[in-house]
Scaffold this motif. Structure first.
Motif, PDB file in Angstrom:
ATOM      1  N   ALA A 131      40.596  -2.796  31.447  1.00  0.00           N
ATOM      2  CA  ALA A 131      40.800  -1.891  32.580  1.00  0.00           C
ATOM      3  C   ALA A 131      40.542  -2.676  33.855  1.00  0.00           C
ATOM      4  CB  ALA A 131      39.863  -0.686  32.499  1.00  0.00           C
ATOM      5  N   SER A 133      40.345  -2.586  38.369  1.00  0.00           N
ATOM      6  CA  SER A 133      40.239  -1.835  39.624  1.00  0.00           C
ATOM      7  C   SER A 133      40.336  -2.825  40.768  1.00  0.00           C
ATOM      8  CB  SER A 133      38.902  -1.081  39.690  1.00  0.00           C
ATOM      9  OG  SER A 133      38.680  -0.547  40.985  1.00  0.00           O
ATOM     10  N   THR A 135      40.322  -2.842  45.105  1.00  0.00           N
ATOM     11  CA  THR A 135      40.206  -2.161  46.395  1.00  0.00           C
ATOM     12  C   THR A 135      40.276  -3.207  47.489  1.00  0.00           C
ATOM     13  OG1 THR A 135      38.781  -0.482  45.399  1.00  0.00           O
ATOM     14  CG2 THR A 135      38.836  -0.601  47.806  1.00  0.00           C
ATOM     15  N   GLU A 313      38.572   2.359  30.981  1.00  0.00           N
ATOM     16  CA  GLU A 313      39.177   2.856  32.225  1.00  0.00           C
ATOM     17  C   GLU A 313      38.292   3.915  32.877  1.00  0.00           C
ATOM     18  OE1 GLU A 313      43.104   4.165  31.361  1.00  0.00           O
ATOM     19  OE2 GLU A 313      43.940   2.140  31.308  1.00  0.00           O
ATOM     20  N   ALA A 314      37.786   4.843  32.070  1.00  0.00           N
ATOM     21  CA  ALA A 314      36.901   5.881  32.607  1.00  0.00           C
ATOM     22  C   ALA A 314      35.600   5.271  33.113  1.00  0.00           C
ATOM     23  CB  ALA A 314      36.622   6.937  31.537  1.00  0.00           C
ATOM     24  N   GLU A 317      36.193   3.467  36.428  1.00  0.00           N
ATOM     25  CA  GLU A 317      36.410   4.417  37.507  1.00  0.00           C
ATOM     26  C   GLU A 317      35.073   4.983  37.995  1.00  0.00           C
ATOM     27  OE1 GLU A 317      38.379   6.935  40.271  1.00  0.00           O
ATOM     28  OE2 GLU A 317      38.804   5.017  39.317  1.00  0.00           O
ATOM     29  N   LYS A 318      34.146   5.245  37.088  1.00  0.00           N
ATOM     30  CA  LYS A 318      32.815   5.707  37.504  1.00  0.00           C
ATOM     31  C   LYS A 318      32.120   4.652  38.356  1.00  0.00           C
ATOM     32  CE  LYS A 318      31.284   6.757  33.372  1.00  0.00           C
ATOM     33  NZ  LYS A 318      30.352   7.234  32.317  1.00  0.00           N
ATOM     34  N   ARG A 320      33.577   2.308  40.161  1.00  0.00           N
ATOM     35  CA  ARG A 320      34.283   2.199  41.442  1.00  0.00           C
ATOM     36  C   ARG A 320      33.858   3.309  42.397  1.00  0.00           C
ATOM     37  NH1 ARG A 320      38.419   4.236  44.266  1.00  0.00           N
ATOM     38  NH2 ARG A 320      38.699   5.908  42.739  1.00  0.00           N
ATOM     39  N   LEU A 321      33.765   4.533  41.899  1.00  0.00           N
ATOM     40  CA  LEU A 321      33.349   5.651  42.739  1.00  0.00           C
ATOM     41  C   LEU A 321      31.904   5.478  43.198  1.00  0.00           C
ATOM     42  CD1 LEU A 321      34.965   8.645  40.799  1.00  0.00           C
ATOM     43  CD2 LEU A 321      35.758   7.602  42.931  1.00  0.00           C
TER      44      LEU A 321
END
Length: 347
Positions: A131, A133, A135, A313-314, A317-318, A320-321
Motif C-alpha cells: 500500500a 500514500s 502527500t 491499505e487501511a 490510511e490511519k 496518514r490521517l
C-alpha cells in the motif's frame, strides 16, 4: 472563509447605508459604497461584480435623494467613484478568472505527470501486499520529488523509496531518472548492489553540483529475510506481528546517491527478518520531520500501533490521517509512505 468573503460586499454596503442614515449627510459616507464592488471582485464572476456595482449605484441614488444631495457635486462624485470602482473590479475579476483557469490547467497537467511518474504499486507482489500514500507539500502543483516503486522481477520483489533534494520541475526530472533506471535494473541485475550501481551511473549523467537523492532499496529473499540497501535515507520501520516495532537501521551510514565526488565507501546490504504477518514501512523524511504547532516532530515509532491489522491499505490510511492531525495544516515537505506486509507463501 469563502462564505465570509462572498458576503463582504453586502456587509460593507449595508454598514455604510446604516451609518449614513444615522449620521446624516454632513459626514459624506456615501462614497464608501464603492467598497461593495471593490470586495465583489474577490470571488465570483464579472456579472456578479456588475450587479453589486449596480446595487451600490442604486443605494447611492436613494440615499442621495434621502439626504437631499441628488444632483449635487458630492452626489455626482459618489456615482462616478462607484462606477469607476465597478469597472476596475470587473477587469480584476476577469484577470483572476484567467489565472484560475491557468492554474486549473497546471494542476491537471501535474496530476497526469504524477500518475505517469508514480504509477500505482501492485496490491499484491509475490508473497507481499503493498500500500502506498503520497502527500505533496506543494498543494497547488500536487507533485514533488519523492519517489517509490515496486517491481516484480525474476528473482523476487524489489522496492525503492527515495527523496530528491530540491523542489519543482528539476526534482521531478531527477525522480523520473531514478525510477526509469530502477525499473530497468530491477529486472536485470542479480543483486541490489548491481541495481544501485545502475542508479548511480544514471544520476551521474543527470546531476551536477551538490544535487543528490536519498534512497532505500529492498529485496525479498526466499529464506524469509528482507535485504536492504540504504543511501542516506531514514531507516524503515519494521513492525513484527509478535513484537515491538523497531527502526531497521544500517550498521554504517552511507552518503546519498549522486555524490560521486565523495571519497567514501557506499552502503553495504543488510538483512532483517521478514516473516508472515510482519510489516515494514518505507517512508521519506517528510513523515518524521512533520511538526505540530509546538514544533514537535511526528513520533512515528510511537504511532506504529496504527499499522496493526491485516489490511495494509487501511493501516496506512490511519497513519496518514494521524500525520495530518499531528501537523494540523499543510505539510512543509513531501511525505511518501510505502507499507509492505508479508503473507504466507502461496503454493
Amino acid at each position: 472563509m469563502h462564505a465570509l468573503t462572498t458576503a463582504w460586499p453586502f456587509v460593507m454596503m449595508g454598514t455604510v447605508t446604516a451609518v449614513d442614515l444615522l449620521a446624516g449627510p454632513q459626514y459624506g459616507y456615501l462614497s464608501l459604497l464603492a467598497l461593495g464592488p471593490a470586495f465583489a471582485c474577490l470571488v465570483g464572476g464579472a456579472l456578479r461584480t456588475v450587479l453589486i456595482g449596480g446595487m451600490a449605484l442604486v443605494l447611492s441614488l436613494l440615499l442621495g435623494l434621502y439626504d437631499e444631495l441628488l444632483g449635487s457635486r458630492q452626489s455626482d462624485l459618489n456615482l462616478i467613484s462607484i462606477a469607476g470602482v465597478t469597472v476596475a473590479g470587473v477587469l480584476v475579476t476577469l484577470g483572476r478568472q484567467r489565472r484560475e483557469r491557468e492554474l486549473a490547467s497546471v494542476r491537471s497537467v501535474a496530476e497526469v505527470a504524477q500518475r505517469v511518474l508514480l504509477r500505482p504499486v501492485p496490491r499484491r507482489a509475490g508473497d507481499l501486499r503493498a500500500a502506498v500514500s503520497y502527500t505533496s507539500a506543494d498543494a497547488e502543483a500536487r507533485i514533488g520529488g519523492d519517489l517509490y516503486e515496486v517491481v516484480i522481477g525474476p528473482g523476487g520483489v524489489r522496492v525503492i523509496v527515495g527523496d530528491v533534494q530540491g523542489k519543482g520541475l528539476e526534482a521531478v526530472e531527477t525522480a523520473a531518472t531514478v525510477l526509469g533506471a530502477f525499473r530497468e535494473a530491477a529486472q536485470d541485475e542479480p543483486d541490489l548492489l548491481g541495481v544501485s550501481e545502475r542508479l548511480e551511473r544514471s544520476l551521474n549523467r543527470r546531476l551536477s553540483g551538490e544535487e543528490f537523492v536519498t534512497a532505500i532499496l529492498a529485496e525479498t529473499a526466499a529464506d524469509g529475510r528482507l535485504t536492504l540497501l540504504n543511501y542516506g535515507h531514514p531507516p524503515p520501520l519494521l513492525v513484527p506481528f509478535d513484537g515491538d516495532a523497531i527502526f531497521a537501521e544500517p550498521e554504517v551510514n552511507a552518503p546519498p546517491l549522486g555524490l560521486p565526488g565523495l571519497d567514501v565507501e557506499g552502503p553495504r546490504p543488510y538483512q532483517v527478518p521478514f516473516r508472515p504477518g510482519d510489516q515494514i514501512l518505507l517512508y521519506t523524511d517528510g513523515v518524521i520531520e512533520a511538526r505540530d504547532r509546538r514544533n514537535t516532530f511526528y513520533p512515528l515509532l510511537e504511532r506504529s500501533f496504527l499499522l496493526a491489522g491485516d489490511d495494509p491499505e487501511a493501516a496506512l490510511e490511519k497513519l496518514r490521517l494521524d500525520l495530518k492531525a499531528h501537523v494540523d495544516g499543510p505539510l512543509h515537505d513531501d511525505a511518501a509512505m510505502l507499507l509492505l506486509r508479508c503473507n504466507e507463501p502461496s503454493h
